[in-house]
Design a protein around this motif. Sequence first.
Motif, PDB file in Angstrom:
ATOM      1  N   ARG A  38       0.836  -1.210   0.000  1.00  0.00           N
ATOM      2  CA  ARG A  38       0.000   0.000   0.000  1.00  0.00           C
ATOM      3  C   ARG A  38       0.868   1.256   0.000  1.00  0.00           C
ATOM      4  O   ARG A  38       0.468   2.291  -0.568  1.00  0.00           O
ATOM      5  N   ILE A  41       1.780   1.707  -3.565  1.00  0.00           N
ATOM      6  CA  ILE A  41       0.685   2.310  -4.320  1.00  0.00           C
ATOM      7  C   ILE A  41       0.718   3.831  -4.158  1.00  0.00           C
ATOM      8  O   ILE A  41       0.524   4.583  -5.121  1.00  0.00           O
ATOM      9  N   TRP A 193      -7.486   0.609  -0.636  1.00  0.00           N
ATOM     10  CA  TRP A 193      -6.101   0.436  -0.195  1.00  0.00           C
ATOM     11  C   TRP A 193      -5.797   1.174   1.112  1.00  0.00           C
ATOM     12  O   TRP A 193      -4.895   0.779   1.842  1.00  0.00           O
ATOM     13  N   ASP A 255      -7.161  -2.926  -6.289  1.00  0.00           N
ATOM     14  CA  ASP A 255      -7.458  -3.430  -4.953  1.00  0.00           C
ATOM     15  C   ASP A 255      -6.447  -4.515  -4.572  1.00  0.00           C
ATOM     16  O   ASP A 255      -5.755  -5.067  -5.433  1.00  0.00           O
ATOM     17  N   PRO A 256      -6.340  -4.836  -3.280  1.00  0.00           N
ATOM     18  CA  PRO A 256      -5.381  -5.855  -2.845  1.00  0.00           C
ATOM     19  C   PRO A 256      -5.672  -7.242  -3.395  1.00  0.00           C
ATOM     20  O   PRO A 256      -4.750  -8.044  -3.590  1.00  0.00           O
ATOM     21  N   HIS A 259      -4.005  -7.720  -6.785  1.00  0.00           N
ATOM     22  CA  HIS A 259      -2.568  -7.453  -6.851  1.00  0.00           C
ATOM     23  C   HIS A 259      -1.784  -8.761  -6.801  1.00  0.00           C
ATOM     24  O   HIS A 259      -1.944  -9.556  -5.872  1.00  0.00           O
ATOM     25  N   LYS A 267      -2.576  -8.539   2.555  1.00  0.00           N
ATOM     26  CA  LYS A 267      -3.883  -8.577   1.904  1.00  0.00           C
ATOM     27  C   LYS A 267      -4.993  -8.794   2.932  1.00  0.00           C
ATOM     28  O   LYS A 267      -6.016  -8.090   2.944  1.00  0.00           O
ATOM     29  N   ILE A 270      -5.462  -5.645   5.201  1.00  0.00           N
ATOM     30  CA  ILE A 270      -6.184  -4.538   4.572  1.00  0.00           C
ATOM     31  C   ILE A 270      -7.671  -4.855   4.468  1.00  0.00           C
ATOM     32  O   ILE A 270      -8.529  -4.030   4.816  1.00  0.00           O
TER      33      ILE A 270
END
Length: 498
Positions: A38, A41, A193, A255-256, A259, A267, A270
Amino acid sequence: MATKTELGPIARERKYAQDKQVDEGLIPRKVPIVCSTRFGIALILHFCNFIMMAQNVIMSITIVAMVNSTSPQSQLNGSPEGLPVDSFGDLNKAPKSLPAKAPVYEWCPQIQGIIFGAVSYGAILTMALSGYLAGRVGTKRVVGVSLFANSFLILCIPPAADFGTAFLIAIRIAQGLSQGSILGGQFAIWGKWGLPHEQNRLYSIALSGMLLGCFTAILISGFIIDTLGWPFVFYVFGGVGFVYCLIWFVVIYDDPVSHPWISVSEKEYIISSLKQQVRSSKQPLPIKAMLRSLPIWSICLCSFSHQWLVNTLTVYIPTYISSVYHVNIRDNGLLSALPFIFAYITGVVGGYLANFLLTKNFRLITVRKLATILGNLPSSVLIVSLPYLSSSYVTATAFLTLSCGLSTLCQSGIYVNALDIAPRHSSFLMGASRAFSGMAPVIVPTVSGFLLSQDPEFGWRNVFLLLFAINLAGVIFYFIFGEADVQDWAKERKLTRL
């Protein structure tokens, strides 16, 4: 009975193990933000904003070279520059002339204001729409396509200027459509995120790229113009945008869950942390309730007043230094860039400071209002005092640097407040508030150009006094009506079937 007594402890042990697994599933191990996906990101968005803002702000420095400074109608405050002079007033050290192949145009202050504001004409139309669209199809597509389009349009500016002012304004409006989509479309990604207690930090990291983009673009542009000519500024930054588009589509994910390189622990961390803020796409936007909400109006109006301040700094710092202190284009780029590197640092520090205050049990609304006030009032006071200073460009640059730096504290104030009062609709509201505040970049260049041309002696003073009045009004309105609690209309409604 004996058998039952022997199995009792085993059953209890199994039940305890199952309960422990459930608890661990509900509360996964915390994953630090440093070196996390994150955080990556946020860095990707940081450089995206860096490029977007660099492509936007280069016009404010190139227009100093694009405009014929010896033409009476293009002068500000009736003070022609004549030959470019270095920062110490030595004509011998100044460059003899700008590159011969770089054309110049006779644009009066009003025309310059329209050219500056044309980007915002288009940005207003797409900020709110792109925020809503990104919530539907994802930030990756909306921002990626918009960045590609913006990079292409940047390359079109030099030939458009040769075709005529109308063509240049049209390109700038189209550029605004794409830039508005980049800015408005990125908010949706934080709903998937950004953990609630990390949003200040991540958001500040992402947005601080805009300030670093301003610093880098203005600094480098001065040297490019001095050596190659102003058209190459657009070619360089347009090419950089194309390259980053390729990187964007490879490394960014909405989104996680999608990914491919995120760790399982992060993951789960989050997803579980955001369970309480799940957004339902089936519920319609409560538009009427939003229009009646004073907290939303306070965000919009204060964002407008802050953007008035920011846009005045971004657009007119190079022009102010050039017209008042007669600095050449190379040194102008250096002096105009200094405020933005200081703003970059304070923008990042401000996000960490806001999180620190929250960990010390400060009320959320207190942190939001404190950040907003500190990001507005001191900056506008410093700006309004500029016309009363001595003729030293050092003092003026120091005031501009402090003003620009403090203004970024608002990133932890009004600009993330929508996440507090309506987390379910935050992507739309943040885009809508940006669109509302986007009217300021439309009005500022037009009004400022008019004031500068109508009153040559006190033009800059009038521009700065108007800035202070608007900024003060926005802060007062937000201080009275701003809130940080989730509004009733923003809470999830559960339907009960009889």
